[in-house]
Design an enzyme around this catalytic site. Structure first.
Site, PDB file in Angstrom:
ATOM      1  N   HIS A  72       0.854  -1.194   0.000  1.00 54.48           N
ATOM      2  CA  HIS A  72       0.000   0.000   0.000  1.00 54.48           C
ATOM      3  C   HIS A  72       0.885   1.237   0.000  1.00 54.48           C
ATOM      4  CE1 HIS A  72      -4.196  -1.461   1.365  1.00 54.48           C
ATOM      5  NE2 HIS A  72      -3.582  -2.417   0.724  1.00 54.48           N
ATOM      6  N   TYR A 201      -9.271   5.718   7.560  1.00 51.23           N
ATOM      7  CA  TYR A 201      -9.443   6.048   8.986  1.00 51.23           C
ATOM      8  C   TYR A 201     -10.461   7.182   9.044  1.00 51.23           C
ATOM      9  CZ  TYR A 201      -5.061   3.495   9.940  1.00 51.23           C
ATOM     10  OH  TYR A 201      -4.083   2.534  10.044  1.00 51.23           O
ATOM     11  N   PRO A 293      -4.281   0.726  18.753  1.00 42.96           N
ATOM     12  CA  PRO A 293      -4.061   0.190  17.405  1.00 42.96           C
ATOM     13  C   PRO A 293      -4.093   1.225  16.281  1.00 42.96           C
ATOM     14  CG  PRO A 293      -6.238  -0.391  18.197  1.00 42.96           C
ATOM     15  CD  PRO A 293      -5.546   0.267  19.340  1.00 42.96           C
ATOM     16  N   LYS A 297       0.947   0.113  15.072  1.00 42.96           N
ATOM     17  CA  LYS A 297       2.365   0.089  15.435  1.00 42.96           C
ATOM     18  C   LYS A 297       2.763  -1.106  16.313  1.00 42.96           C
ATOM     19  CE  LYS A 297       3.651   3.486  13.149  1.00 42.96           C
ATOM     20  NZ  LYS A 297       4.133   3.016  11.874  1.00 42.96           N
ATOM     21  N   TYR A 384       3.792   6.942   9.852  1.00 42.27           N
ATOM     22  CA  TYR A 384       2.977   5.776   9.491  1.00 42.27           C
ATOM     23  C   TYR A 384       3.822   4.687   8.847  1.00 42.27           C
ATOM     24  CZ  TYR A 384      -1.261   3.270   8.192  1.00 42.27           C
ATOM     25  OH  TYR A 384      -2.249   2.314   8.085  1.00 42.27           O
TER      26      TYR A 384
HETATM   27  C1  PHB Z   1      -6.125  -4.094  10.882  1.00 39.79           C
HETATM   28  O1  PHB Z   1      -6.140  -4.383   9.693  1.00 39.79           O
HETATM   29  O2  PHB Z   1      -6.508  -4.882  11.750  1.00 39.79           O
HETATM   30  C2  PHB Z   1      -5.628  -2.743  11.273  1.00 39.79           C
HETATM   31  C3  PHB Z   1      -5.120  -1.907  10.299  1.00 39.79           C
HETATM   32  C4  PHB Z   1      -4.664  -0.645  10.645  1.00 39.79           C
HETATM   33  C5  PHB Z   1      -4.727  -0.234  11.947  1.00 39.79           C
HETATM   34  C6  PHB Z   1      -5.210  -1.083  12.925  1.00 39.79           C
HETATM   35  C7  PHB Z   1      -5.672  -2.338  12.591  1.00 39.79           C
HETATM   36  O3  PHB Z   1      -4.300   1.008  12.274  1.00 39.79           O
END
Ligand code: PHB
Ligand code: APR
Length: 395
Positions: A72, A201, A293, A297, A384
């Protein structure tokens, strides 16, 4: 039994550490409280930094990652019914992340370990650490009801937040910092194609949402929920309805829904325990720190701890005894940076139940600033994709 390094915990941190040590010819035994199947049943985040995939590649554990991992180069923030794409690749001179589930990383590392004939003792109960402040530490445990003892030069606590390692350090030798967030994440895994190619997000007045994925046919979605909420309160249909409300209308219109194959609620916490060492015990991964989450990280931080720790232990066995003395300090500098980023990203994207009226408009102002400042986007992007290892000291 005797080994050079005893590793407690066969999560990603312990397995990665075992693999790095084995590659350098250092003996290690892993003691794991649960069964292998149980460990593989845990669903966790799924975004790997380039430094993490590099580590797997160096170990030769990358066949499936290369086949199934999805690179990505960007992700989006959603707010005010719109999407803002963060072009990680452009903003960080060509870096990217890989979407590949932590469960799959664990499975690959387990297979690698057993293919090499390396010892992992599963279902080791009553693990207890002894003589940590001496040169001859050892671990006792029970296997099939029989008492066992493992002597080692070093013990590495990779046994997660609830493990025994950190708790074995005398309280006056450790300092803990903790923040518990007043909400949780309700996660759903479903065999439906992801709503978008990249992660989204979402900041929304009803609460945060995240659109993630595991493959082109399997999606992972999250909703901010109450701390006391229960999975039973969220039948699939209600989950999808709520998710749609928190996404821009044109995105929501694309959402493919279906039966969930996993649904769980996780609390959010920022936690650091300092130092990550006591005598001959070294902590790595969730045993020493937890991040919320937001930004994924957790696993990446565990992998970077392991890089510092394995390098220091390998140096020790090559006669460079000093490096292990600097492990905790070097590691913690990077840990705090990731803890800060996860905390910042969490604060920017979630609705806090006790927030005052100005909080949400302030979040929207910051998101608007991000939309209009390449400098601000670069700060987000470089965190990120993962900060470099040679970032410099924090003094
Ligand atoms: C996930 O795919 O579970 C996931 C992806 C990004 C995040 C947290 C969890 O920031
Ligand atoms: N004895 C032996 N093993 C133990 C004990 C114990 N007393 N307590 C816990 N364990 C095991 C757990 O069963 C688990 O398999 O230690 C392992 C710790 O694994 P994780 O919790 O996955 O932690 P870590 O390897 O540091 O991985 C960090 O994975 O847990 C996620 O969110 C976390 O993404 C982060 C990353």
């Amino acid at each position: 039994m005797r080994t050079q390094v005893c590793i407690i915990g066969a999560g990603p941190a312990g397995l990665l550490l075992g693999a790095r040590l084995a590659k350098a010819g250092v003996d290690a035994v892993i003691l794991e409280r649960m069964s292998g199947d149980y460990v593989l049943g845990r669903i966790r985040a799924g975004v790997l930094e380039q430094t993490t995939t590099d580590l797997l590649r160096e170990l030769g554990v990358h066949a499936r990652l290369d086949k199934e991992g999805i690179p990505h180069q960007g992700f989006s923030l959603s707010f005010n019914n719109r999407l803002l794409r963060i072009d990680m690749h452009k903003l960080t001179a060509g870096q990217q992340v890989t979407v590949y589930g932590q469960t799959e990383v664990t499975r690959d590392l387990m297979q690698h370990r057993s293919a090499q004939g390396l010892l992992t003792v599963y279902e080791a109960s009553e693990v207890a650490l002894h003589a940590l402040d001496s040169k001859a530490p050892y671990v006792t445990y029970k296997q099939d009801g029989r008492a066992q003892r493992l002597d080692a030069d070093f013990i590495c606590g990779c046994d997660g937040y609830h493990g025994v390692s950190r708790k074995s350090i005398p309280r006056d030798q450790i300092r803990e910092y903790e923040k518990i967030y007043p909400f949780g994440w309700l996660g759903v895994l479903a065999d439906v194609p992801p709503v978008a190619h990249e992660l989204i997000y979402a900041n929304h007045a009803r609460g945060f949402a995240l659109c993630s994925q595991r493959s082109h046919t399997r999606s992972r979605y999250y909703l901010q929920c109450g701390l006391d909420d229960k999975v039973e309160n969220w039948p699939d249909e209600m989950f999808w309805q709520e998710l749609k409300k928190r996404l821009p209308e044109d995105v929501a219109a694309q959402l493919v829904t279906g039966a969930s194959i996993e649904k769980s609620i996780a609390p959010l916490r920022s936690f650091v325990s300092e130092p990550m060492r006591y005598g001959r015990l070294f902590l790595a991964g969730d045993a020493a720190h937890i991040v919320p989450p937001t930004g994924a990280k957790g696993l990446n931080l565990a992998a970077s701890d392991v890089r510092y720790l394995s390098d220091a232990l390998i140096a020790y066995y090559q006669g460079r005894h000093q490096e292990i003395e600097h492990y905790a300090e070097r590691c913690l500098a990077r840990v705090w940076r990731a803890v800060r980023f996860s905390w910042w990203f969490t604060n920017l994207m979630h609705q806090f139940p006790d927030a005052d009226a100005i909080s949400h408009p302030l979040q929207l102002a910051e998101l608007d600033y991000l939309a209009n400042s390449e400098a601000a986007q670069r700060v987000l992007a470089e965190n990120y994709v993962g900060l470099p290892f040679d970032f410099g000291g924090n003094g």
